[in-house]
Design a protein around this motif. Structure first.
Motif, mmCIF file in Angstrom:
data_model
loop_
_atom_site.group_PDB
_atom_site.id
_atom_site.type_symbol
_atom_site.label_atom_id
_atom_site.label_comp_id
_atom_site.label_asym_id
_atom_site.label_seq_id
_atom_site.Cartn_x
_atom_site.Cartn_y
_atom_site.Cartn_z
ATOM 1 N N UNK A 399 0.820 -1.219 0.000
ATOM 2 C CA UNK A 399 0.000 0.000 0.000
ATOM 3 C C UNK A 399 0.854 1.269 0.000
ATOM 4 N N UNK A 400 1.954 1.279 0.735
ATOM 5 C CA UNK A 400 2.828 2.456 0.780
ATOM 6 C C UNK A 400 3.468 2.713 -0.581
ATOM 7 N N UNK A 401 3.871 1.627 -1.253
ATOM 8 C CA UNK A 401 4.485 1.777 -2.575
ATOM 9 C C UNK A 401 3.480 2.336 -3.574
ATOM 10 N N UNK A 402 2.245 1.817 -3.534
ATOM 11 C CA UNK A 402 1.211 2.323 -4.456
ATOM 12 C C UNK A 402 0.908 3.789 -4.183
ATOM 13 N N UNK A 403 0.953 4.207 -2.898
ATOM 14 C CA UNK A 403 0.720 5.619 -2.560
ATOM 15 C C UNK A 403 1.854 6.490 -3.074
ATOM 16 N N UNK A 404 3.083 5.998 -2.983
ATOM 17 C CA UNK A 404 4.233 6.799 -3.407
ATOM 18 C C UNK A 404 4.290 6.977 -4.923
ATOM 19 N N UNK A 405 3.614 6.109 -5.679
ATOM 20 C CA UNK A 405 3.659 6.175 -7.137
ATOM 21 C C UNK A 405 2.488 6.961 -7.732
ATOM 22 N N UNK A 406 1.630 7.537 -6.877
ATOM 23 C CA UNK A 406 0.482 8.284 -7.399
ATOM 24 C C UNK A 406 0.943 9.542 -8.144
ATOM 25 N N UNK A 407 0.195 9.862 -9.196
ATOM 26 C CA UNK A 407 0.442 11.095 -9.925
ATOM 27 C C UNK A 407 -0.157 12.250 -9.126
ATOM 28 N N UNK A 408 0.596 13.309 -8.817
ATOM 29 C CA UNK A 408 0.090 14.377 -7.951
ATOM 30 C C UNK A 408 -1.148 15.079 -8.498
ATOM 31 N N UNK A 409 -1.224 15.302 -9.819
ATOM 32 C CA UNK A 409 -2.359 15.998 -10.406
ATOM 33 C C UNK A 409 -3.617 15.144 -10.274
ATOM 34 N N UNK A 410 -3.513 13.853 -10.658
ATOM 35 C CA UNK A 410 -4.675 12.965 -10.543
ATOM 36 C C UNK A 410 -5.057 12.750 -9.101
ATOM 37 N N UNK A 411 -4.066 12.710 -8.184
ATOM 38 C CA UNK A 411 -4.370 12.523 -6.789
ATOM 39 C C UNK A 411 -5.152 13.700 -6.215
ATOM 40 N N UNK A 412 -4.794 14.942 -6.595
ATOM 41 C CA UNK A 412 -5.505 16.113 -6.089
ATOM 42 C C UNK A 412 -6.942 16.154 -6.598
ATOM 43 N N UNK A 413 -7.170 15.699 -7.842
ATOM 44 C CA UNK A 413 -8.509 15.711 -8.422
ATOM 45 C C UNK A 413 -9.426 14.623 -7.858
ATOM 46 N N UNK A 414 -8.846 13.594 -7.233
ATOM 47 C CA UNK A 414 -9.653 12.419 -6.849
ATOM 48 C C UNK A 414 -10.677 12.778 -5.794
#
Length: 414
Positions: A399-414
């Motif tokens: 779970x930590x690895x998947x969180x670290x690989x998130x795209x910042x733009x898509x993450x903010x829009x989610x």
């Protein structure tokens, strides 16, 4: 310093997340708590039993050999028919060994009869073991006296009716009265008390002197057949301190074969027993119990680990927009990774500490309820903490690895 600051910030983020979701945190702790409790409880019980039994075994002496009919073997396929017709060690064997052994500090012949009643005036004590031994008994066993002394050379060799009492026997017959010089009735004969062994306490293998009475073998020969199988005859040999144990064992085996007149190809008709045989059997037995504890507790930890991983994935989803903001402000991937790994580790560590607390409370209950003292050893505490940290890292890394690989733009829009 930067690394320590990052670790501190990651720990603070993790703690805030756990504190804000108290119910979810508590439910997630349950599986880890139960698993750690089972494993450490089993290990604590096993280590306590092992140490108590080992301390009893150590009383036999690491440099002591026992010539007996039966070997100290414990297994399902014990070949009893192989040993049933062997002769018992005899007093004659002892006399021959005493003359021939060069590497022995002491050679002693012993016989015993159990479940006897001893009497002094109107007082009596039941269930007592009467041990008879030659004069070298104090050279093959470590004896400590509460009162009195050991047999003199004359008493030991001339069938003098004297005895040494165990602490419980002395207390039962005499109470606070001084027993030295008093006469008691043992095996229908009157004997004089010359000493009292120091109290040893409970013994896991029943080798305590507290409920025993020791008499000279020369005196016992006039009462019962010391060579009879009924009285468990044995020869005890303790090697000299400056001689290797293997040399003592080799010499003893060779001398016994010569005394029994065995040909070179003929199998031994006696057993040389030693403490390492008991220790090895104990290691096998307790290792099996430890494996059982790992299996039972492992299933609970496995379920708890999956629960932690699931909670971490939920936590990542809930905080996706926060992750996006952090990354947009310059947070590196490893910072996000550390943040969630620390959250998982803290969660498992809390569960592990709760499990250890339950074990500790259990030891207090057991210790207050009976005479058997259970000890929570430091190595088991460290094992519980280590397992908790390992499960936290394993459960939180993906779970930590998947969180670290998130795209910042898509993450903010989610």
């Amino acid at each position: 310093m930067l690394i320590f600051r990052l670790i501190g910030e990651s720990f603070r983020f993790a703690w805030d997340a756990l504190r804000q979701n108290k119910l979810r945190t508590a439910l997630s702790l349950l599986g880890i708590t139960i698993g750690i409790f089972i494993i450490i409880a089993v290990f604590t019980g096993v280590d306590t039993m092992r140490n108590k039994i080992q301390s009893s075994v150590d009383k036999l002496g690491s440099n002591t050999l026992f010539v007996q009919k039966w070997p100290w073997i414990f297994s399902d396929n014990f070949p009893w028919w192989k040993y049933i017709n062997r002769p018992e060690p005899s007093y004659r064997d002892y006399l021959s060994l005493k003359e021939r052994m060069d590497n022995a500090q002491g050679v002693c012949f012993e016989a015993s009869t159990g479940n006897r009643t001893v009497v002094y005036r109107s007082n009596s004590v039941e269930g007592i073991s009467i041990n008879a031994a030659t004069q070298e008994y104090d050279k093959t066993w470590n004896l400590e006296f509460q009162e009195g002394r050991y047999f003199t050379e004359t008493e030991g060799n001339s069938a003098t009716p004297v005895c040494i009492l165990g602490a419980d026997v002395s207390n039962g017959l005499f109470g606070s009265e001084n027993p030295i010089g008093k006469q008691i009735k043992v095996l229908g004969r009157r004997v004089t008390v010359v000493g009292v062994f120091k109290k040893e306490g409970e013994d896991m293998l029943g080798m305590s002197q507290d409920k025993n009475i020791l008499i000279p073998i020369s005196f016992a020969r006039g009462i019962f057949d010391i060579n009879s199988e009924r009285y468990n005859p044995q020869i005890t040999v303790r090697g000299k301190e400056n001689i290797a144990f293997e040399e003592v064992e080799s010499e003893l085996k060779g001398q016994m074969r010569a005394i029994r007149r065995l040909t070179p190809g003929q199998e031994d008709d006696f057993s040389l027993n030693k403490t390492t045989m008991l220790s090895n059997q104990l290691d096998v037995m307790f290792s099996a119990v430890n494996i059982g504890g790992w299996i039972i507790g492992g299933f609970s930890i496995l379920v708890g680990g999956f629960g932690i991983a699931n909670i971490m994935f939920v936590s990542v989803r809930e905080r996706t927009n926060i992750i996006g903001i952090q990354k947009s402000l310059g947070a590196r991937n490893y910072f996000i990774l550390l943040q969630f790994v620390f959250e998982s580790v803290v969660l498992c560590l809390l569960g592990g500490l709760c499990g250890l607390l339950l074990v500790y409370l259990g030891t207090l209950v057991v210790n207050s309820a009976g005479s058997f003292q259970v000890v929570l050893y430091f190595n088991n505490i460290m094992l519980g903490i280590g397992v908790s940290v390992a499960i936290g890292i394993i459960s939180g890394i993906w779970p930590a690895y998947s969180a670290s690989r998130l795209n910042p733009v898509e993450a903010i829009r989610s």
